[in-house]
Structure formats: structure tokens, C-alpha cells
Design an enzyme around this catalytic site. Structure first.
Site, PDB file in Angstrom:
ATOM      1  CD  GLU A   1       0.850   5.890  -4.564  1.00  0.00           C
ATOM      2  OE1 GLU A   1       0.408   6.648  -5.444  1.00  0.00           O
ATOM      3  OE2 GLU A   1       0.132   5.077  -3.952  1.00  0.00           O
TER       4      GLU A   1
ATOM      5  CG  HIS B   1      -2.367  -4.469  -5.780  1.00  0.00           C
ATOM      6  ND1 HIS B   1      -3.009  -4.081  -6.919  1.00  0.00           N
ATOM      7  CD2 HIS B   1      -2.590  -3.498  -4.866  1.00  0.00           C
ATOM      8  CE1 HIS B   1      -3.626  -2.919  -6.706  1.00  0.00           C
ATOM      9  NE2 HIS B   1      -3.382  -2.547  -5.475  1.00  0.00           N
TER      10      HIS B   1
END
Lengths: 179, 118
Positions: A65, A134
Site C-alpha cells: 500500500e 478489517h
């Protein structure tokens, strides 16, 4: 009286339409991220885009990322209008230097010379029960960074309009969708 | 490579820049160099991580400007007075910049959000 055609779209369809329309309108618009091309993201939001626009404009990246967000910042500074896709907003933690120290500040630090017309598109929020890494609601973090704009639509109608506006904006915009 | 060697860095950089301009992609040029003073103004006594002798050697034997000047003089491309003139001009320019910065007023509150957004 002409009848007004009322369409019913899901959030995902609205996002895909906004991206497709902007990519047709402006060849500088491109998408980077994990599983954005053939897979169309795990949520199938981007299905069909790589078929229409090709793998140079809908680019699958390695799982880094920080790396591909930095690539987006550089691409935005040098003439493209990238939409960086972060699969789960929790992974924003990995992009914070690129977003906060680079994207959000370079316009200010260069006395208004450089611009970062980048959109970072992601999903955030609890409720899907996707476990601790998450399921976070980190929206407020982003709102505390001068130089970033944060968009969070609550309907598919708003999502389409806000995403198109975000892509056309000359600032880094974080576009959040609730999971 | 030796980042103190102006001519070597210039030659290597030219090659890589021309490669990039031909569309053959980016390069990484690693230039080993030296920081004469501390990491910050308070980093005065640096003997706990490097000796004064080491600093002196870099300043006197490996200074890129000094070495380049000596090479130019050796090649008879510049004489001592021309080099001194360049140094004086650079020192004057820096001095004027410091004086300008010290004398400049603090920015007004209306500038607090200037250039934050495009």
C-alpha cells in the site's frame, strides 16, 4: 410530458459508472491497486473496467500500500489523475506517510507550485464482522489532516456525483464508502 | 560512488539522465558523501560517534569544492583569483539571504491556510 427515467443503482454500480464515465472523459484518469483489474476488487466494484480501458489504466499492483500510494502521489504530481484503491480502509495505516507527509503537504510546501489531483478510494467501518484488522472506523483521523479532502457519500446518487467531483478536484481526496 | 568527486558525479549523472530522457527508465545513483556539522544545531560534540580527526580529514582532503578548484587550477582552466571571486560572491549571496530572512516580518495570520488546498 417526457417521463423522467428513474434508475435504481447499488452503491457499487454508482461507483463503477462514475469511474467509467470519468475514464472515458479524461485519458489521464487511471486506477491502481490490489486486484483492481481482472478481479475487479474482491467486492466486484470495478468489474469490466480493465476490459474497457486496458491494463495500463487499470493496473494491478503488488501488495504494498505504501508503494502504490506513493506511486499515485508521484503520478498525480506529474500529470495523471490516479484513483488509488485501498482494499480495506484499515490499510490506510500503511499509506499514512504518503498521504499525510507527502500528498497533503506538497502543495503548501511548494508555495502552491505542485498539485496532487489524486483520489484514494477505500471502504471503512465496523459491522461486517471482518475481525480486528478489517473492521475499524478511522474516518476521523483523515479529517484532521490539513490538505486532504474527505468525501463520504451516504447514497449511491451522492457516491456517483462525489466521486466524479473528487476525480476532477486538484487536491488529494479520500473517498470513503461504508463497508 | 565517491560523491565528493564532482567530475565523476557529473559524468555518471549525465549518462543516467540521458538514459532517462531516452525513456529507458529511472536509475539510482548512490553518492557517498559527508555531513561536516551535526544533524541539528545542538549536535556540537560529535566525538561520541566520530572523531574530530575524521571530520578534519574530510574537510581538508576530500572537500568537493576545494578538490574541484585544485583540479581546475592544475588544468589552467581557472586561476586562484577567479576561484576566490566565485567563493566571495557565493558567501555574499548567502549572507544577504540570511539577513533578508532575519529582517523579514513574521507571516500574518491571514496566511495560515495559504496554499493548503489547490
Amino acid at each position: 410530458m417526457p417521463e423522467t427515467a428513474i434508475r435504481e443503482l447499488t452503491f457499487a454500480q454508482a461507483v463503477r459508472e462514475a469511474l467509467a464515465e470519468e475514464m472515458r472523459r479524461d485519458p489521464r484518469v487511471c486506477i491502481f491497486g490490489e486486484d483492481v483489474a481482472e478481479a475487479g476488487t474482491p467486492f466486484k466494484v470495478l468489474s469490466g473496467l480493465v476490459e474497457e480501458f486496458g491494463s495500463e489504466r487499470v493496473l494491478d499492483t503488488p501488495i504494498s500500500e505504501a508503494g502504490f500510494t506513493g506511486m499515485g502521489v508521484g503520478a498525480a504530481m506529474t500529470g495523471l489523475r490516479p484513483v488509488v484503491d485501498i482494499m480495506f480502509g484499515d490499510f490506510l495505516t500503511l499509506t499514512m506517510d504518503q498521504l499525510v507527509n507527502q500528498a497533503a503537504k506538497v502543495h503548501y510546501m511548494s508555495g502552491g507550485t505542485w498539485k496532487v489531483p489524486m483520489v484514494l478510494r477505500t471502504t471503512l467501518g465496523a459491522t461486517r464482522r471482518s475481525a480486528a484488522q478489517h473492521s475499524q472506523s478511522l474516518h476521523a483521523w483523515l479529517c484532521h489532516v490539513p490538505g486532504l479532502k474527505v468525501a463520504m457519500p451516504s447514497t449511491p446518487y451522492d457516491a456517483k456525483g462525489l466521486l466524479k467531483t473528487a476525480i476532477r478536484d486538484d487536491n488529494p481526496v479520500i473517498f470513503l464508502k461504508t463497508r | 560512488m565517491d560523491g565528493q568527486d564532482v567530475r565523476a558525479v557529473h559524468a555518471a549523472a549525465q549518462k543516467l539522465v540521458s538514459r532517462a530522457r531516452k525513456g529507458e527508465g529511472p536509475s539510482l545513483l548512490l553518492c557517498n558523501t559527508y555531513r561536516y556539522t551535526g544533524h541539528h544545531v545542538g549536535d556540537i560534540n560529535r566525538e561520541y560517534y566520530r572523531s574530530k580527526q575524521e571530520e578534519q580529514e574530510w574537510k581538508t582532503k576530500r572537500d568537493p569544492i576545494k578538490n574541484m578548484g585544485e583540479w581546475l587550477a592544475g588544468q589552467k582552466l581557472a586561476d586562484a583569483s577567479a576561484l576566490q571571486k566565485i567563493e566571495n560572491e557565493a558567501r555574499e549571496e548567502m549572507k544577504a539571504a540570511v539577513e533578508f530572512a532575519i529582517a523579514a516580518p513574521y507571516p500574518g495570520v491571514e496566511e495560515v491556510d495559504q496554499d493548503v488546498y489547490a
